[in-house]
Design an enzyme around this catalytic site. Structure first.
Site, mmCIF file in Angstrom:
data_model
loop_
_atom_site.group_PDB
_atom_site.id
_atom_site.type_symbol
_atom_site.label_atom_id
_atom_site.label_comp_id
_atom_site.label_asym_id
_atom_site.label_seq_id
_atom_site.Cartn_x
_atom_site.Cartn_y
_atom_site.Cartn_z
ATOM 1 N N GLY A 42 7.940 -9.407 4.559
ATOM 2 C CA GLY A 42 7.678 -8.526 5.707
ATOM 3 C C GLY A 42 6.822 -9.182 6.773
ATOM 4 O O GLY A 42 6.635 -10.411 6.793
ATOM 5 N N ARG A 269 0.292 -1.758 17.679
ATOM 6 C CA ARG A 269 1.611 -1.816 17.047
ATOM 7 C C ARG A 269 2.184 -0.412 16.951
ATOM 8 O O ARG A 269 1.451 0.566 16.945
ATOM 9 C CB ARG A 269 1.481 -2.437 15.649
ATOM 10 N N HIS A 441 -27.744 -14.650 -8.318
ATOM 11 C CA HIS A 441 -28.532 -15.368 -7.309
ATOM 12 C C HIS A 441 -28.165 -16.845 -7.359
ATOM 13 O O HIS A 441 -28.028 -17.390 -8.450
ATOM 14 C CB HIS A 441 -30.021 -15.198 -7.605
HETATM 15 C C1 LIG Z 1 -0.932 -10.961 13.454
HETATM 16 C C2 LIG Z 1 -1.146 -9.944 12.375
HETATM 17 C C3 LIG Z 1 -2.135 -10.139 11.442
HETATM 18 C C4 LIG Z 1 -2.344 -9.215 10.442
HETATM 19 N N1 LIG Z 1 -3.330 -9.445 9.531
HETATM 20 C C5 LIG Z 1 -3.554 -8.542 8.554
HETATM 21 C C6 LIG Z 1 -4.540 -8.772 7.576
HETATM 22 O O1 LIG Z 1 -5.228 -9.797 7.581
HETATM 23 N N2 LIG Z 1 -4.719 -7.851 6.612
HETATM 24 C C7 LIG Z 1 -3.979 -6.690 6.576
HETATM 25 O O2 LIG Z 1 -4.187 -5.870 5.686
HETATM 26 N N3 LIG Z 1 -3.024 -6.445 7.499
HETATM 27 C C8 LIG Z 1 -2.790 -7.343 8.473
HETATM 28 N N4 LIG Z 1 -1.805 -7.110 9.388
HETATM 29 C C9 LIG Z 1 -1.051 -5.858 9.290
HETATM 30 C C10 LIG Z 1 0.005 -5.984 8.195
HETATM 31 O O3 LIG Z 1 0.860 -7.051 8.499
HETATM 32 C C11 LIG Z 1 0.790 -4.688 8.075
HETATM 33 O O4 LIG Z 1 -0.098 -3.617 7.900
HETATM 34 C C12 LIG Z 1 1.720 -4.765 6.890
HETATM 35 O O5 LIG Z 1 2.614 -5.837 7.013
HETATM 36 C C13 LIG Z 1 2.502 -3.457 6.763
HETATM 37 O O6 LIG Z 1 3.337 -3.562 5.668
HETATM 38 P P1 LIG Z 1 4.656 -2.683 5.554
HETATM 39 O O7 LIG Z 1 5.120 -2.887 4.158
HETATM 40 O O8 LIG Z 1 4.403 -1.323 6.030
HETATM 41 O O9 LIG Z 1 5.720 -3.305 6.556
HETATM 42 P P2 LIG Z 1 5.998 -4.718 7.199
HETATM 43 O O10 LIG Z 1 5.193 -5.783 6.635
HETATM 44 O O11 LIG Z 1 5.971 -4.483 8.674
HETATM 45 O O12 LIG Z 1 7.484 -5.018 6.740
HETATM 46 C C14 LIG Z 1 8.552 -4.218 7.119
HETATM 47 C C15 LIG Z 1 9.823 -4.939 6.773
HETATM 48 O O13 LIG Z 1 10.907 -4.035 6.963
HETATM 49 C C16 LIG Z 1 11.974 -4.714 7.575
HETATM 50 N N5 LIG Z 1 12.818 -3.717 8.230
HETATM 51 C C17 LIG Z 1 12.560 -3.000 9.359
HETATM 52 N N6 LIG Z 1 13.589 -2.172 9.633
HETATM 53 C C18 LIG Z 1 14.502 -2.373 8.650
HETATM 54 C C19 LIG Z 1 15.762 -1.819 8.381
HETATM 55 N N7 LIG Z 1 16.297 -0.883 9.159
HETATM 56 N N8 LIG Z 1 16.450 -2.257 7.296
HETATM 57 C C20 LIG Z 1 15.920 -3.204 6.486
HETATM 58 N N9 LIG Z 1 14.719 -3.763 6.696
HETATM 59 C C21 LIG Z 1 14.020 -3.348 7.763
HETATM 60 C C22 LIG Z 1 11.279 -5.659 8.530
HETATM 61 O O14 LIG Z 1 12.150 -6.717 8.915
HETATM 62 C C23 LIG Z 1 10.125 -6.136 7.660
HETATM 63 O O15 LIG Z 1 10.497 -7.231 6.868
HETATM 64 C C24 LIG Z 1 -1.545 -8.041 10.382
HETATM 65 C C25 LIG Z 1 -0.533 -7.836 11.316
HETATM 66 C C26 LIG Z 1 -0.325 -8.776 12.299
HETATM 67 C C27 LIG Z 1 0.779 -8.545 13.283
#
Ligand SMILES: Cc1cc2nc3c(=O)[nH]c(=O)nc-3n(C[C@H](O)[C@H](O)[C@H](O)COP(=O)(O)OP(=O)(O)OC[C@H]3O[C@@H](n4cnc5c(N)ncnc54)[C@H](O)[C@@H]3O)c2cc1C
Length: 470
Positions: A42, A269, A441
């Site tokens: 993701g 976002r 410590h």
């Molecule tokens: C630059 C950056 C740095 C970050 N750093 C951190 C951090 O240090 N710590 C932290 O906790 N969070 C961090 N985050 C936030 C974190 O990435 C997200 O909170 C997390 O990835 C959310 O997970 P999720 O499982 O909800 O979805 P996501 O990780 O967003 O994954 C969703 C997946 O679903 C897929 N998808 C979407 N629509 C469809 C569809 N219709 N059919 C099939 N697949 C689909 C996408 O392609 C993707 O692969 C960061 C975000 C960014 C942008």
């Protein structure tokens, strides 16, 4: 006709989605995971948490090498090979997503590559490479995550970057404007500044890291005075024009026209529900576009659940994974609920800023009575040995019961210190519990114990003259 009916199908392979699919398989259900990529991961693994932390590590190392001369250890000015840094960062990502692919196979989670759309409440159409297949399911978990928000009227392009394209590290521009001083903007801004770009930051509100307590942010601001060219608060972008050199018109406190080679838009976002076919189900969204769920993460369509960024704030990977496990367990009939008291937030800049539970800002806004004690790292032996006495640990607790309600830490490795505080808040610990738990410590963790000792006027490494009895 759909060929196979899965017990659980998870849409989206991020930290929420793969945690849910793995949990479903661990609980004995036949699970499938749909995602466009070859392996789970993701946004977090491919374009978020992991690449950003790998790059931040490189620039932190560079800074530490420069500062080591203070300890009698001198290096030549570090030479950054951008191509190699990029390759290393990509190799970290590939190693981790490959590992997830293996774990998926071992658990017999079917990985269906493609983009899914609901055609009804028990069927998905999955498209990949121009081909489409129908997949049916008893239960679905939507974990489609989020995508970068853009400024209306401004398209992302080669020079107007989103966090995803910035983390590809196409090059190191001479000058970069970061729009938005939240954690993503400041982390990626720190990377580019550390690599040699002249980075300016523009932020609409009156502070860096809006939402975090000001005393913690001050620790970051003090150390990073020189890192950024200019920090323009209470200012917003009105217009960006030009191709090779971007002309950026700003409005507000720092009104004017500025020139930059590249711009990074990091203004937040938004949940990803577009083209998901939700209209073919009973699933509902709120006015911000998040999918509405109950404590089991179940949507208005009873066999469909939603977790992670798509189901609400905070948009963080660990919150997504936790929800994923709850949803899978709820589907398996477990008596579970999503009811965290403390979701930790960590900003991986240098210094790191971490907090959990209630913040001082939130307590003030909600009129919740609190008492705050602070322990400055200038009094920490461990911080001195690291040459990093610039931190601060503070505890926020209920003035009547002394129950810990929140903890904030700014300093080196703050993110690795915050889990103790999460456990304390979740387990309804009181300040005395920190005081009476022996901490090793010399470690930075002692700052949590000693912050609690401050409450009783008994912090060993802080002298406070006794008040004279009247
Ligand atoms: C630059 C950056 C740095 C970050 N750093 C951190 C951090 O240090 N710590 C932290 O906790 N969070 C961090 N985050 C936030 C974190 O990435 C997200 O909170 C997390 O990835 C959310 O997970 P999720 O499982 O909800 O979805 P996501 O990780 O967003 O994954 C969703 C997946 O679903 C897929 N998808 C979407 N629509 C469809 C569809 N219709 N059919 C099939 N697949 C689909 C996408 O392609 C993707 O692969 C960061 C975000 C960014 C942008």
């Amino acid at each position: 006709m759909a060929e196979q009916k899965y017990d659980v199908i998870v849409i989206g392979g991020g930290p929420g989605g793969y945690a849910a699919a793995f949990m479903a398989a661990d609980l004995g259900m036949q699970a499938a995971l749909v995602d466009p990529e070859e392996n789970p991961g993701g946004v977090c693994l491919y374009r978020g948490c992991i690449p950003s932390k790998a790059l931040l590590h490189v620039v932190k190392l560079k800074q530490e090498a420069l500062e080591a001369s203070e300890f009698g250890l001198s290096f030549d000015e570090p030479d950054i090979n951008v191509k190699k840094v990029r390759e290393w960062k990509n190799s970290v990502v590939q190693k981790l997503v490959g590992g997830l692919g293996q774990l998926s196979k071992k658990r017999k989670v079917e990985h269906i590559r493609g983009v899914a759309k609901f055609t009804d409440a028990n069927t998905l159409e999955v498209e990949h490479d121009g081909k489409s297949q129908e997949v049916s399911f008893e239960h679905a978990i939507i974990a489609t995550g989020s995508e970068p928000a853009s400024i209306p009227g401004l398209e992302f392009s080669k020079n107007i970057m989103s966090s995803a394209s910035a983390l590809d590290l196409p090059d190191v521009p001479d000058s970069l404007l970061v729009v938005g001083a939240g954690y993503i903007g400041l982390e990626i801004g720190s990377v580019y500044a550390g690599m040699g770009s002249k980075v300016s930051v523009v932020e609409m509100t009156d502070m860096l890291m809006p939402g975090a307590d000001r005393d913690l942010v001050d620790v970051f601001a003090k150390r990073n005075k020189e890192l950024f060219e200019e920090i323009m608060l209470e200012t917003k972008v009105a217009e960006i024009s030009g191709k090779r050199k971007l002309k950026v018109k700003l409005e507000g406190k720092h009104e004017g026209e500025y020139k930059f080679d590249k711009v990074l838009i990091a203004i937040g976002r938004k949940p990803r529900t577009k083209n998901l076919g939700l209209e073919n189900t009973q699933v509902e969204t709120d006015d911000k576009g998040f999918i509405k769920v109950n404590e089991q993460r179940q949507t208005a369509e009873s066999n469909i659940y939603a977790i992670g960024d798509v189901s609400g704030e905070p948009m963080l990977a660990h919150k997504a994974s936790h929800e994923g496990k709850i949803a899978a367990e709820a589907i398996a009939g477990g008596k579970v609920a999503y009811e965290p008291k403390a979701i930790p937030a960590v900003v991986y800049t240098d210094p790191e800023i971490a907090w959990c539970g209630i913040t001082e800002n939130e307590a003030k806004a909600q009129d919740i009575p609190i008492k705050v004690v602070k322990f400055p790292w200038a009094a920490s032996g461990r911080a001195a040995t690291l040459g990093r006495s610039d931190g601060l640990t503070k505890l926020i607790f209920d003035p009547d019961t002394e129950r810990i309600l929140g903890v904030g830490i700014a300093g080196k490795n703050a993110g690795d210190l915050i889990p103790e505080a999460v456990l304390a808040v979740e387990m309804a610990a009181v300040a005395k519990d920190f005081s009476l738990s022996i901490h090793p410590h010399p470690t930075l963790s002692e700052t949590i114990m000693e912050a609690a000792d401050v409450l009783y006027g008994q912090a060993t490494h802080i002298y406070r003259p006794k008040r004279k009895k009247k």
